[in-house]
Scaffold this motif. Structure first.
Motif, PDB file in Angstrom:
ATOM      1  N   ASP A 111      29.685 -24.410  18.071  1.00 54.48           N
ATOM      2  CA  ASP A 111      29.929 -25.474  17.103  1.00 54.48           C
ATOM      3  C   ASP A 111      29.848 -24.871  15.696  1.00 54.48           C
ATOM      4  N   ILE A 112      30.990 -24.859  15.001  1.00 53.22           N
ATOM      5  CA  ILE A 112      30.988 -24.258  13.657  1.00 53.22           C
ATOM      6  C   ILE A 112      31.267 -25.317  12.585  1.00 53.22           C
ATOM      7  N   SER A 113      30.964 -26.570  12.916  1.00 53.76           N
ATOM      8  CA  SER A 113      31.114 -27.618  11.909  1.00 53.76           C
ATOM      9  C   SER A 113      30.106 -27.393  10.776  1.00 53.76           C
ATOM     10  N   GLU A 114      30.371 -28.006   9.644  1.00 53.00           N
ATOM     11  CA  GLU A 114      29.547 -27.749   8.455  1.00 53.00           C
ATOM     12  C   GLU A 114      28.097 -28.186   8.650  1.00 53.00           C
ATOM     13  N   ASN A 115      27.897 -29.277   9.399  1.00 49.90           N
ATOM     14  CA  ASN A 115      26.537 -29.763   9.648  1.00 49.90           C
ATOM     15  C   ASN A 115      25.901 -28.987  10.799  1.00 49.90           C
ATOM     16  N   ILE A 116      25.160 -27.980  10.445  1.00 49.91           N
ATOM     17  CA  ILE A 116      24.531 -27.147  11.469  1.00 49.91           C
ATOM     18  C   ILE A 116      23.368 -27.897  12.112  1.00 49.91           C
ATOM     19  N   VAL A 117      23.436 -28.065  13.428  1.00 46.31           N
ATOM     20  CA  VAL A 117      22.389 -28.777  14.164  1.00 46.31           C
ATOM     21  C   VAL A 117      21.567 -27.766  14.944  1.00 46.31           C
ATOM     22  N   THR A 118      20.256 -27.857  14.811  1.00 47.74           N
ATOM     23  CA  THR A 118      19.360 -26.934  15.521  1.00 47.74           C
ATOM     24  C   THR A 118      19.416 -27.186  17.027  1.00 47.74           C
ATOM     25  N   LEU A 119      19.374 -26.107  17.778  1.00 53.69           N
ATOM     26  CA  LEU A 119      19.378 -26.218  19.234  1.00 53.69           C
ATOM     27  C   LEU A 119      17.990 -26.626  19.708  1.00 53.69           C
ATOM     28  N   THR A 120      17.893 -27.827  20.263  1.00 53.89           N
ATOM     29  CA  THR A 120      16.592 -28.354  20.699  1.00 53.89           C
ATOM     30  C   THR A 120      16.343 -28.027  22.167  1.00 53.89           C
ATOM     31  N   LYS A 121      15.114 -28.245  22.592  1.00 59.20           N
ATOM     32  CA  LYS A 121      14.754 -27.994  23.987  1.00 59.20           C
ATOM     33  C   LYS A 121      15.536 -28.917  24.921  1.00 59.20           C
ATOM     34  N   THR A 122      15.776 -30.146  24.452  1.00 60.04           N
ATOM     35  CA  THR A 122      16.533 -31.100  25.270  1.00 60.04           C
ATOM     36  C   THR A 122      17.947 -30.588  25.522  1.00 60.04           C
TER      37      THR A 122
ATOM     38  N   PHE B 199      24.751 -18.866  25.093  1.00 58.19           N
ATOM     39  CA  PHE B 199      25.219 -18.295  23.831  1.00 58.19           C
ATOM     40  C   PHE B 199      25.430 -19.454  22.853  1.00 58.19           C
ATOM     41  N   THR B 200      24.775 -19.407  21.726  1.00 54.77           N
ATOM     42  CA  THR B 200      24.870 -20.551  20.811  1.00 54.77           C
ATOM     43  C   THR B 200      25.143 -20.111  19.369  1.00 54.77           C
ATOM     44  N   THR B 201      25.877 -20.970  18.652  1.00 55.41           N
ATOM     45  CA  THR B 201      26.083 -20.752  17.214  1.00 55.41           C
ATOM     46  C   THR B 201      24.976 -21.414  16.398  1.00 55.41           C
ATOM     47  N   ALA B 202      24.175 -22.248  17.070  1.00 56.06           N
ATOM     48  CA  ALA B 202      23.127 -22.999  16.364  1.00 56.06           C
ATOM     49  C   ALA B 202      21.847 -22.188  16.254  1.00 56.06           C
ATOM     50  N   PRO B 203      21.062 -22.437  15.205  1.00 52.79           N
ATOM     51  CA  PRO B 203      19.734 -21.816  15.157  1.00 52.79           C
ATOM     52  C   PRO B 203      18.838 -22.450  16.221  1.00 52.79           C
ATOM     53  N   ILE B 204      17.896 -21.687  16.756  1.00 48.67           N
ATOM     54  CA  ILE B 204      17.042 -22.187  17.842  1.00 48.67           C
ATOM     55  C   ILE B 204      15.803 -22.859  17.261  1.00 48.67           C
ATOM     56  N   SER B 205      15.488 -24.016  17.795  1.00 47.72           N
ATOM     57  CA  SER B 205      14.296 -24.743  17.333  1.00 47.72           C
ATOM     58  C   SER B 205      13.037 -23.897  17.518  1.00 47.72           C
ATOM     59  N   GLN B 206      12.160 -23.914  16.524  1.00 46.30           N
ATOM     60  CA  GLN B 206      10.928 -23.130  16.621  1.00 46.30           C
ATOM     61  C   GLN B 206       9.988 -23.680  17.686  1.00 46.30           C
ATOM     62  N   ALA B 207      10.260 -24.930  18.136  1.00 45.48           N
ATOM     63  CA  ALA B 207       9.429 -25.529  19.183  1.00 45.48           C
ATOM     64  C   ALA B 207       9.677 -24.874  20.537  1.00 45.48           C
ATOM     65  N   ILE B 208      10.783 -24.107  20.621  1.00 44.93           N
ATOM     66  CA  ILE B 208      11.100 -23.470  21.898  1.00 44.93           C
ATOM     67  C   ILE B 208      10.462 -22.083  21.930  1.00 44.93           C
ATOM     68  N   SER B 209       9.494 -21.903  22.819  1.00 43.16           N
ATOM     69  CA  SER B 209       8.886 -20.583  22.980  1.00 43.16           C
ATOM     70  C   SER B 209       9.280 -19.974  24.319  1.00 43.16           C
ATOM     71  N   THR B 210       9.225 -20.771  25.369  1.00 44.75           N
ATOM     72  CA  THR B 210       9.653 -20.309  26.690  1.00 44.75           C
ATOM     73  C   THR B 210      10.517 -21.375  27.354  1.00 44.75           C
ATOM     74  N   ILE B 211      11.378 -20.922  28.234  1.00 46.08           N
ATOM     75  CA  ILE B 211      12.201 -21.852  29.006  1.00 46.08           C
ATOM     76  C   ILE B 211      11.886 -21.650  30.479  1.00 46.08           C
TER      77      ILE B 211
END
Length: 692
Positions: free
Chosen positions: A84-95, A148-160
């Motif tokens: 997703d390269i839209s202008e509104n960058i959305v953080t990648l959440t755990k959900t 593979f993601t274009t979004a920044p990863i949420s800091q709440a994610i430590s392990t999956i």
């Protein structure tokens, strides 16, 4: 270059690639991402295989590609994109991560147990993936899910967390562009492995410093590694734990592996006594009370077979061995207080020496072969003509070491970087595996190319190693060879775009279609125009593909595609079929008459021979000059030391003594023959302990 610039460049390249190939931005994103991870040896031979649909119980399914290490780790990796390269960058959440992960898991479960829910075209590479999963079901030891993601990863994610699938462990990795930059931008060009041994064993690993072995640049230790721990870290880090250049060697020593396995099964308590152990390098370690607690850049440089065999024994259906009685001797060399370049050289020297007892050929260390150094020099010296209206000539950048192209830009100012990219555009980057691919194709072994970049490179390395020694210090690998290699890369890249834009192309098997098409073109030229060959130097000069060749490639690629996917083929799985020599024999049966216009782009074998001889002669002169330059850079005083040392050991022939006296005398320069003798003598003396 920082991570922000890398991100901008990366996404711009994807847009450009998508526009040229017509494959779509997401496919270009996945392919580019996978290319970087493949170069860093985090993935083995990625295959694009897009599928999206609904499976049993209406579960959403999606996969964008896969990679399978079928020799060493038996790990199957599935990839899904979050582009997703839209202008509104959305953080990648755990959900969101869980949603993406569940689509891959659903694909896997349906492929293994309910393939009839997956309605897919049998001519698509995703269909091959389903076949592969079902065929290798009892061999696969681990599943990896890559997001593979274009979004920044949420800091709440430590392990999956990732559950076992079909009784096989799995793990999920998220890769954003920042993480990719850290791997590609590191000085080593690969993923730095840092291991906390306390996570595996309470105190760490028993360890003692080897007395009197400390030097300015390294320290040595002897350790005792529990077999279970060694297998555990191998299962986690896989082949990236092994020093890259030795990897190809491992799979060929089947007899040795059998003996290791026999000891594991029958005499585990004697493993320590019977086995030679492993040799490891690391850049930084932490030791507490004679226990190795952690190690950074942990690399097994000798003992890959032992490591892989221990892991394998636990997973093999028949074996399923408990490794608790097994302990492995580990020689640890800690590199310190030295530059990155010196450290790399030191690791390679240790690796070469450690493995020499097992008769590892020079081809296994091909990345340090002088062939690469020579190709790199040509790439830095030779300019290709300006094309497409550009007002400046450009170079084809040959990447001798992983990540070299990117790392070169790291330390540049914005102005320097702009100039560098103008002279060395990214589309003109050639990696070692690219070179192996195009040359193997032109040698008409597309079935070897179809086996993946590692196997293709291994065959290429053997060829170069043998020819280098047989051709007077590699005189056949000259300027002409480099220019013709660039011409082959041009043919390849043109064909990739060509195939992607054909109406019959169904987004599958592009790599196979391209290698088979070009190999077939070469085969037909030699068959239909006896005594002639394609004039690759003409393509280098023009930096473009002649019209008649373009037309042939267009028509041939279509016929090749239908031949590869012919329903009457001997093997149902197209990807596996392309790896068979029988497939190449089948493709050669295509009845196609090349257009007469192609004749204008051919050169006679006689003319070719004359040009080759001239190029070899020029290369020999260049090589002689290189050797003479090397002799001259050594001072007269140093040559006198060489003379004194060698004389005292009675190691000199009359000719060598004469050459040494000339080299050590002010105002005198040895001739080219004497210079060769001197360099050869110097190598010999250094084995006897002489230091300049």
């Amino acid at each position: 270059m920082d991570s922000k610039e890398f991100r901008e460049d990366f996404l711009e390249d994807i847009k450009a690639e998508a526009e040229i190939s017509g494959e779509g931005s997401t496919a270009s994103f996945v392919n580019s991402f996978a290319d970087y991870l493949t170069e860093s040896e985090l993935l083995v031979d990625f295959v694009p295989a897009y599928f999206e649909g609904t499976g049993k119980n209406n579960k959403k399914i999606r996969v964008d590609g896969y990679a399978y290490d079928d020799e060493l780790t038996k790990t199957l990796s599935l990839v899904i994109a979050d582009y997703d390269i839209s202008e509104n960058i959305v953080t990648l959440t755990k959900t969101k991560v869980k949603q993406l992960q569940s689509k891959l898991v659903a694909f896997l479960e349906n492929a293994l147990n309910f393939p009839h829910y997956l309605e897919m075209d049998m001519s698509r590479s995703c269909s091959d993936l389903v076949d592969l999963l079902r065929e290798e079901r009892n061999k696969i030891r681990k599943y990896q899910f890559f997001i593979f993601t274009t979004a920044p990863i949420s800091q709440a994610i430590s392990t999956i967390e990732s559950s076992d699938i079909d009784g096989i462990p799995s793990e999920c990795q998220i890769w954003d562009i920042d993480r990719l930059f850290k791997v590609c931008g590191s000085d080593t060009g690969r993923n730095i492995i840092e291991i906390n041994f306390k996570e595996y064993s309470g105190k760490g690993i028993p360890c003692m410093e080897a007395s009197n072995t400390e030097t300015e640049d390294f320290k040595s230790y002897l350790c005792v590694m529990p077999g279970t721990l060694l297998a555990n870290i191998y299962d986690k880090y896989g082949s990236s734990l092994l020093e890259g250049n030795v990897r190809s060697f491992l799979s060929t020593k089947v007899a040795v592996n059998k003996k290791i396995r026999k000891t594991i099964l029958n005499s585990p308590e004697r493993f320590f006594a019977y086995n030679n152990g492993i040799s490891v390098t690391a850049m930084d370690v932490q030791i507490e009370n004679n226990f190795l607690v952690s190690a950074k850049d942990f690399q097994i440089i000798n003992g890959g077979q032992t490591t892989a065999s221990l892991s394998s024994a636990r997973f093999k259906y028949k074996d399923k061995v408990n490794l608790d009685l097994i302990y492995v001797q580990m020689k640890l060399t800690v590199i310190e207080h030295t530059s990155e370049q010196d450290a790399t050289e030191l690791v390679q020297n240790i690796s070469r020496s450690s493995n020499s007892q097992n008769k590892v050929s020079d081809a296994d260390f091909f990345s340090t072969h002088p062939f690469h150094v020579r190709m790199e020099r040509f790439s830095q010296r030779l300019y290709a003509r300006a094309v497409n209206g550009a007002q400046h000539e450009t170079r084809w950048f040959y990447e001798r070491a992983r990540g070299q192209y990117l790392q070169k830009q790291m330390r540049m100012t914005p102005g320097e970087k702009k100039k560098f990219l103008l002279q060395n555009p990214k589309r003109q980057l050639i990696t070692k595996t690219d070179l192996a691919k195009v040359q193997n194709t032109w040698q008409e072994i597309p079935h070897i190319v179809s086996k993946g970049s590692q196997k293709s490179f291994s065959v290429f390395a053997d060829t170069i190693g043998n020819n280098w020694d047989a051709s007077n210090n590699g005189s056949v690998y000259n300027e002409k060879y480099f220019k013709e290699s660039v011409a082959l890369v041009l043919l390849f890249r043109y064909s990739e775009v060509l195939v992607s834009n054909q109406p019959w192309y169904a987004n599958g098997y592009r790599a196979n279609i391209v290698t088979y098409t070009i190999a077939l073109l070469h085969y037909l030229i030699k068959k239909q125009f006896e005594g002639m060959d394609l004039d690759l130097m003409k393509i280098w000069m023009q930096q473009s593909i002649p019209e008649a060749v373009e037309m042939s490639l267009t028509e041939l690629s279509k016929q090749v595609y239908y031949k590869l996917t012919d329903p009457t083929r001997q093997v149902e799985n197209v990807t596996q079929w392309c790896k068979r020599e029988a497939c190449w024999e089948n493709v050669k049966s295509i009845n196609y008459i090349l257009p007469l216009g192609i004749k204008e782009n051919l050169i006679s074998i006689e003319e070719q021979k004359i040009a080759v001889q001239q190029a070899k002669k020029t290369q020999r002169i260049d090589s002689d000059l290189e050797i003479q330059t090397k002799v001259i850079t050594i001072t007269k005083t140093q040559w006198q030391s060489v003379l004194n040392f060698a004389d005292s050991k009675h190691m000199l022939t009359t000719e060598e003594k004469v050459a040494l006296r000339i080299a050590s005398k002010p105002g005198k320069v040895p001739n080219s023959i004497q210079c060769k003798k001197l360099i050869s003598l110097l190598d010999r003396l250094q084995l006897e302990g002489f230091k300049l």
